[in-house]
Write an enzyme that holds these catalytic residues in place. Structure first.
Site, PDB file in Angstrom:
ATOM      1  N   TYR A   1     -10.597   4.286  -1.801  1.00 15.08           N
ATOM      2  CA  TYR A   1      -9.856   3.016  -1.835  1.00 15.08           C
ATOM      3  C   TYR A   1      -8.368   3.157  -1.501  1.00 15.08           C
ATOM      4  CZ  TYR A   1      -8.880   3.526  -6.997  1.00 15.08           C
ATOM      5  OH  TYR A   1      -8.490   3.905  -8.244  1.00 15.08           O
ATOM      6  N   GLU A   2      -7.713   2.022  -1.384  1.00 21.11           N
ATOM      7  CA  GLU A   2      -6.330   1.936  -0.859  1.00 21.11           C
ATOM      8  C   GLU A   2      -6.262   2.535   0.545  1.00 21.11           C
ATOM      9  OE1 GLU A   2      -4.257   0.261  -2.667  1.00 21.11           O
ATOM     10  OE2 GLU A   2      -5.326   0.295  -4.577  1.00 21.11           O
ATOM     11  N   GLY A   3      -7.325   2.344   1.308  1.00 23.30           N
ATOM     12  CA  GLY A   3      -7.423   2.952   2.644  1.00 23.30           C
ATOM     13  C   GLY A   3      -8.119   4.286   2.507  1.00 23.30           C
TER      14      GLY A   3
ATOM     15  N   LEU B   1       0.823  -1.208   0.000  1.00 26.13           N
ATOM     16  CA  LEU B   1       0.000   0.000   0.000  1.00 26.13           C
ATOM     17  C   LEU B   1       0.861   1.264   0.000  1.00 26.13           C
ATOM     18  CD1 LEU B   1      -2.991  -0.944   2.324  1.00 26.13           C
ATOM     19  CD2 LEU B   1      -3.059  -0.459  -0.129  1.00 26.13           C
TER      20      LEU B   1
END
Lengths: 375, 221
Positions: free
Chosen positions: B192-194, B73
């Site tokens: 997204y991606e956190g 990430l």
């Protein structure tokens, strides 16, 4: 100062809510997919007297007043803002006829508009920076037969469905003066362009309308010749208050949905509704929604009482240009990846709210009026 | 890349990463998700029932899944930042083109519009710079987790703000053009991606890290 709605206003709001739940909630998703004009829903609106809310009783309307009207718009918008937008554009055309029309014009159109037999449209925008300036500006030339219209109006809502349009055309290019005309949809030379693809509010048709040697009688002039700019400014200000109610309806429905979602979505071992960051997002949207509602109700009351309302209308517009879309950006954030899916309702509301808070044209800023009003 | 629980009792340390090839028996695609934006990037459910894979399909060591995900990430977040900068820059470009076309041969309208364009440019430039900073640190082999999270958060917030302003600035033109798509696409960048809320947790932890003296003392114990 009384912030309480009267019993009648509450009842009208509740009946709109009940109507929307019964007739609009079941069609909202499909309407968003197909973009087809919701004829059945519009007929049902007419049957329930929602198309003549501001029209006087002796002309077949409900004469409910503007505060009740914005209550209705907010409640319809909770379930389907596209239909509320159809009502708004219809009502603003009726409002113009009611306020500036001759007795004959009112008698000719308003009873049919109240019954939903004639839908209204409001054609002010052009592709130039301001009406009358662009290459395809709509120009009306006075002749023996009346007026001859040539040119184009842009982004007309209810286009193709309306029976009568309030159309603004340049009558004195030197002065840049506009005149309002009542143009019937079946007049020879009126051509509704292809329905435009819009981001949201699908089902409320938007198209350009071309006028080719459209001959209309002098009796079709609405208000005084060369006074169109004042008419359009006032009508658009009234419309912006109703659009604010549309925004608040969408925002309120969204924040209630997001709050319910946050209570059942578990992360870090507990519902996300218990996290401060989520509470802040929800609280800010609920606050913006509440303050917007107070602001628009204030403007609506001024309109109903026939008092100056333009500054208050500009303030609510300015407020919602800044914060209207944010209501959906933040509620979508609460619902995260799940909320981004089309099987959830927020994506549709996201697209609808963006279409409700548009500036009308570059260079048209409500802040100008507000700043000038500060004494 | 599929992350699976290999030791449920161990919590975060019980997750492992596997490379799973499509077409294996028991490995099927579930519902296809229709989304507000990024519609041509498909999002689906993956369903696994008694899928057998060799031990060589394990990526890294057993129980390292979470660590691998976090490190990945760090790299993926700046990519979202770059997507966001692209979206914001394009939205700004379209606004500039629109204003130039609308007011051709005339002086540009008031400061409100001019300043909005200036603000968009300020944000786009600052966003791009924050992305470059994160990438510069990474290329230099220095820690960049915080800067990676900052660039993802800032660039996606900028994309959302700039595309929203663009739609409202262009009015009906924005609403009937590709601008609406940029606005819809930008929303997922914040999610997204956190989510950007998770990024802020990451960033605030870095900001609130114990001061060097206290950290040294702790290490000494």
């Amino acid at each position: 100062m009384n912030f309480e709605l009267t019993e009648e206003q509450q009842l009208i709001g509740q009946s709109a809510r009940d109507f929307a739940k019964e007739y609009l909630e079941p069609i909202a998703v499909e309407l968003d997919h197909t973009g087809d004009f919701p004829k059945k829903a519009v007929n049902a609106l007419a049957k329930h007297d929602f198309l003549g809310l501001l029209i006087p009783g002796d002309l077949g309307g409900a004469e409910a007043g503007f505060v009740s009207y914005v209550e209705v718009i907010e409640n319809l918008s909770r379930y389907c803002a596209a239909v509320a937008s159809i009502v708004n554009n219809h009502t603003i055309a009726a409002y113009a006829i009611q306020n500036w029309g001759t007795a004959e014009q009112k008698k000719k159109y308003l009873p049919g508009m109240a019954k939903g037999e004639i839908l209204g449209g409001f054609a002010i925008f052009e592709h130039g920076p301001t009406p009358g300036v662009g290459a395809d500006a709509l120009v009306a030339i006075k002749q023996d037969v009346g007026y001859v219209l040539n040119g184009k109006k842009a982004f007309v809502r209810n286009a193709g469905e309306a029976g009568v349009y309030v159309v603004f055309a340049t009558t004195d290019p030197a002065l840049g003066a506009l005149t309002a005309f009542l143009v019937e949809a079946d007049a020879i030379g009126v051509k509704v362009g292809e329905k435009l693809e819009t981001m949201g509010l699908k089902g409320c048709p938007v198209a350009d309308i071309t006028f080719e040697n459209v001959v209309i009688p002098e009796t079709a002039v609405l208000g005084a010749v060369n006074e169109g700019t004042a008419i359009s400014a006032k009508a658009l200000a009234v419309a912006s208050v109703a659009e604010a109610a549309q925004t608040v309806g969408i925002g309120q429905a969204a924040v209630e949905h997001a709050a319910a979602y946050a209570k059942q979505r578990v992360q870090f071992g507990k519902p996300v509704a218990t996290l401060q960051a989520i509470q802040t997002l929800l609280a800010e949207v609920a606050t913006d929604c509440h303050l917007a509602r107070l602001g628009l109700q204030n403007a609506a009351l001024l309109i109903e009482e026939g008092k100056p309302f333009e500054v208050e209308a500009a303030m609510i517009k300015s407020f919602l240009v800044r914060l209207g879309s944010k209501m959906l950006l933040d509620t979508c954030q609460v619902e995260g990846g799940f909320g981004y899916s089309e099987f959830m309702p927020l994506p549709r509301m996201f697209r609808d709210i963006a279409g409700t808070n548009l500036l009308d044209a570059p260079g048209d800023f409500p802040e100008k009026l507000i700043a000038a009003s500060i004494a | 890349m599929i992350y699976a629980l290999t030791d449920p009792a161990a919590g975060m340390k019980g997750i492992s990463a596997f490379i799973v090839e499509r077409g294996l028996p028991g490995f099927t695609i579930g519902t296809v998700d229709h989304k507000l934006g990024i519609r041509s990037s498909n999002t689906v459910e993956l369903l696994l029932k008694d899928v057998h894979i060799p031990a060589t399909s394990l990526l890294g060591k057993e129980g390292e899944g979470m660590k691998i995900a976090m490190k990945t990430l760090d790299m993926a977040r700046p990519a979202i930042a770059a997507l966001s900068v692209g979206l914001a820059q394009r939205a700004l470009d379209e606004c500039v083109k629109h204003v130039q076309k609308t007011f051709v041969g005339k002086t540009y309208p008031g400061q409100t519009l001019q300043f909005k364009l200036a603000d968009m440019q300020i944000l786009v430039d600052a966003a791009r710079n924050s992305l470059h900073e994160a990438m510069h640190l990474r290329d230099a082999g220095l820690p960049y987790s915080k800067e990676s999270a900052i660039s993802k958060t800032f660039c996606s917030d900028v994309a959302m703000q700039v595309t929203t302003t663009a739609v409202s600035l262009m009015g009906s033109y924005g609403y009937t053009s590709e601008l609406g798509k940029f606005m819809r696409d930008s929303k997922i960048m914040q999610i997204y991606e956190g989510t950007n809320q998770i990024q802020r947790l990451v960033i605030s932890r870095a900001v609130l890290a114990p001061p060097p003296a206290a950290a040294a003392q702790k290490a000494g114990k």
